[in-house]
Design an enzyme around this catalytic site. Structure first.
Site, PDB file in Angstrom:
ATOM      1  N   LEU A  76      -0.499   3.205  -3.394  1.00 30.94           N
ATOM      2  CA  LEU A  76       0.642   3.271  -2.488  1.00 30.94           C
ATOM      3  C   LEU A  76       0.097   3.016  -1.093  1.00 30.94           C
ATOM      4  CD1 LEU A  76       2.725   6.400  -3.630  1.00 30.94           C
ATOM      5  CD2 LEU A  76       3.304   3.995  -3.945  1.00 30.94           C
ATOM      6  N   ASP A  77       0.851   2.296  -0.277  1.00 34.51           N
ATOM      7  CA  ASP A  77       0.403   1.995   1.080  1.00 34.51           C
ATOM      8  C   ASP A  77       0.123   3.279   1.865  1.00 34.51           C
ATOM      9  OD1 ASP A  77       0.798  -0.682   0.530  1.00 34.51           O
ATOM     10  OD2 ASP A  77       2.845  -0.669   1.310  1.00 34.51           O
ATOM     11  N   TYR A  78      -0.682   3.139   2.897  1.00 36.24           N
ATOM     12  CA  TYR A  78      -1.053   4.245   3.782  1.00 36.24           C
ATOM     13  C   TYR A  78       0.182   5.006   4.272  1.00 36.24           C
ATOM     14  CZ  TYR A  78      -3.236   6.493   7.888  1.00 36.24           C
ATOM     15  OH  TYR A  78      -3.681   7.397   8.821  1.00 36.24           O
TER      16      TYR A  78
END
Length: 247
Positions: A106-108
């Site tokens: 999952l993105d930052y």
């Protein structure tokens, strides 16, 4: 005896060192040895008694572990970060000694469900595009997309040479005063920053993004930063789900 033979890359993946695909790359690069001899053939099979080393480190047989993490925003989906930012494995209890890694990412700036395991074969199975595991996201957009704008997301959008497509899109609520909307998306794929890229392409940037469901799993009972172990039945269900969805 033949029945106990397994492909070398599968044995490496099962050990939790890396995925099967990366294990194949290591074999071809001559970084894997069996009983002291470097092996570069992908068809090589080994028995449980063979001594396998990856980059000089012997494989250790770990019991597979499976976790569901409620990943907070501002956390890297990795086991380490060269900028010393918080990573998802920081949320594991200290007593977990297995080499656990995230299944996908999952993105930052994205929160929500992320699976963690040391079972490379299991991770590879879930991440393979042909398995089409359903993932539900909730996005808060800057601006209120029109119905025809959202229709573009289900038809598919070209971005950096990739076709990005949602299986289903639905507006949950709108705030006309703040000019924002809450949109639910269902994806079968998981390309890099896919949801944000899709909304950027129709002119409604994502302010907040959360993955609420992964297959049949949800975040019920968890707060951001908390995790729980998957039950054996849930692991079995995930395997079955990925196999069922193969086209």
């Amino acid at each position: 005896m033949t029945g106990s033979l397994e492909r070398l890359q599968k044995v490496i993946a099962k050990s939790g060192v890396t995925s099967r695909r990366k294990a194949e790359k290591l074999i071809v690069e001559g970084k894997v040895s069996v009983n002291g001899k470097v092996v570069t053939e992908l068809g090589t099979k080994v028995t449980p008694d063979d001594k396998v080393e990856v980059e000089g480190v012997p494989l250790t047989k770990e019991e597979p572990v499976y976790f569901l993490l409620y990943k907070p925003r501002g956390v890297i989906s990795s086991v380490k970060d060269d900028k010393n930012r918080k990573v998802v494995t920081d949320f594991l209890p200290e007593e977990i000694e297995e080499r656990v890694f995230p299944v996908g990412r999952l993105d930052y700036d994205t929160s929500g469900i992320l699976l963690l395991t040391n079972d490379g074969e299991f991770a590879n199975q879930l991440m393979h595009p042909k398995h089409e595991i359903e993932k539900v996201y909730i996005a808060k957009t800057k601006g209120i997309p029109l119905r025809e704008d959202l229709a573009k997301l289900t038809k598919g959008i070209r971005s950096d040479g990739e076709l990005l497509k949602a299986a289903h899109v639905k507006t949950k609520s709108v705030d006309k005063k703040k000019n924002t909307a809450i949109i639910q998306l269902i994806l079968h794929e998981g390309k890099n920053r896919q949801v944000r890229r899709m909304f950027d392409s129709i002119g409604y940037p994502v302010d907040k993004l959360k993955r609420e469901r992964y297959g049949f799993l949800d975040l019920h009972g968890l707060n951001a930063g908390e995790l729980r172990e998957l039950t054996p039945h849930e692991v079995k269900q995930l395997r079955h789900l990925s196999e069922k969805n193969v086209k």
